[in-house]
Design a protein around this motif. Sequence first.
Motif, PDB file in Angstrom:
ATOM      1  N   THR A  91      11.163 -26.889 -52.620  1.00 31.33           N
ATOM      2  CA  THR A  91      11.580 -27.208 -54.093  1.00 31.33           C
ATOM      3  C   THR A  91      12.994 -27.591 -54.341  1.00 31.33           C
ATOM      4  OG1 THR A  91      10.108 -25.189 -54.544  1.00 31.33           O
ATOM      5  CG2 THR A  91      11.458 -25.597 -56.111  1.00 31.33           C
ATOM      6  N   HIS A 107       8.637 -14.382 -57.234  1.00 32.23           N
ATOM      7  CA  HIS A 107       8.583 -15.887 -57.706  1.00 32.23           C
ATOM      8  C   HIS A 107       8.011 -16.855 -56.930  1.00 32.23           C
ATOM      9  CE1 HIS A 107      11.059 -14.662 -61.308  1.00 32.23           C
ATOM     10  NE2 HIS A 107      11.786 -13.955 -60.365  1.00 32.23           N
ATOM     11  N   PRO A 108       6.669 -16.708 -56.696  1.00 31.94           N
ATOM     12  CA  PRO A 108       5.967 -17.484 -55.558  1.00 31.94           C
ATOM     13  C   PRO A 108       5.828 -19.121 -56.146  1.00 31.94           C
ATOM     14  CG  PRO A 108       4.626 -16.235 -56.954  1.00 31.94           C
ATOM     15  CD  PRO A 108       5.905 -15.837 -57.112  1.00 31.94           C
ATOM     16  N   GLU A 109       6.337 -19.282 -57.451  1.00 30.48           N
ATOM     17  CA  GLU A 109       6.240 -20.530 -58.149  1.00 30.48           C
ATOM     18  C   GLU A 109       7.429 -21.557 -57.376  1.00 30.48           C
ATOM     19  OE1 GLU A 109       8.743 -18.124 -60.818  1.00 30.48           O
ATOM     20  OE2 GLU A 109       7.053 -18.008 -59.721  1.00 30.48           O
ATOM     21  N   TYR A 110       8.322 -20.911 -56.709  1.00 34.32           N
ATOM     22  CA  TYR A 110       9.487 -21.608 -55.911  1.00 34.32           C
ATOM     23  C   TYR A 110       9.056 -21.892 -54.552  1.00 34.32           C
ATOM     24  CZ  TYR A 110      12.316 -20.311 -60.139  1.00 34.32           C
ATOM     25  OH  TYR A 110      12.971 -20.281 -61.477  1.00 34.32           O
TER      26      TYR A 110
END
Length: 432
Positions: A91, A107-110
Amino acid sequence: MSKASHDEMPLQKQPWERELRAMALLSTLNYRTGELSSYLHNISAGVSELVGVDWSVVTLCQQGFEKVLASSIDMGEGEHIYALHGQLTGTVINIGCSLAVEDAKQHPEYGEAPEGYCSYLGIPLRTAQGEVIGTICCFHQQPRKFSKEEIQIVELFAERAATAIDHFHLYQQQREFNHILEIEVQKRTAELRAAQAKLVEQERLAAIGEFAAIIIHEIRNPLTTIMMGLKYFQKTILTEAAQERLFLAIDEGSRLQRLLSEILLYAKPQVLQLCEFDINEFICDLLVPIREMPEALEKKIEFIPVLPNVRLLGDKDKLKQVLINIIRNACEAVSVGDVIKVIVNLLSTDKICIYVQNQGEPIPSEVISQLTQPFFSTKSGGTGLGLAITKRIVNAHGGELSIQSDAVTGTIVSVQLPVGVSQASFKPLHNR
């Protein structure tokens, strides 16, 4: 807060001490070309100390993978390379700016953190040209926030690390370029020396040729008269002793005439009459008269052709002279019933080699080096110009003549010739 807690987090409670420590660490960083690993290790260890995290790494990121260049903790032997896809570091590379995550699990989106770690701080390594080449990554086992001051400190270390890595790669490229340049210079120098030596040899041979032509012309005329007189006396009735002396005189006169002819042949420019021909067919046709030579009688000459057939550009008459001379020498070196092998091999797409091998007595190494020198001969009646002329013809074709000899393989004379030869290679040596 208890004293124990105060001792555990001195940097968080006293930021001015952390700034002083950061300045001290930065001042001790001394990068020297070729010492990148220890320099980056000091950076990763210093970041872990200043920010108070469990683990810090410096990575190099290329083509979707990251390679750990330095770590604040021991990661074991070998290279450590990981895919960037789905990772926190990936990321950072994609967004090209700093990323602070208090709890990666929330915050797994990172992206994912390494197993056993929660919080993350990633700083891109950016060169002076703006290219992102890697990261400094900080991992902590417990969730935690990263202050603006902490991020700025790591960014400062990231700037140093990016500069060092960029300089190291430039240094490596310069070393590689210098090495290539050195090899090229050596190659060009060798070519220049070879060309210079060839030019000197051409000038020398031109001078020899001019001088030899004058001297031989002056010698031939009286020699011809002498030979005519000697042959006239053959018709008269002489005693046996007188006939023997006359025969020796005529024989020596004939040898002197042959020597004069070979000196002219050696000294004059090698002007080639080029044509294209099949090398296998050429040698097969040539071996027919060679097998009838007195030296070849009762000797076996075996020919092993090259497959597939190869066409050569050369002077057929002069190459006949080369092979006749080499094969005659081979026949003279062996006994009745022995085998002489003539082998043709394709060394590469543009080079062939003709080998003539005999199993005669090996030639001493100190003699081999002199065999192609003018007027050196191991034969009692030899002129010492046969192999010298042979070498000149081969060289004129852009080829090489070599001789090797030992008790196991016998004597092998190798003639390497280019398959395709430019017309420009065959410039005659004009007399001055």
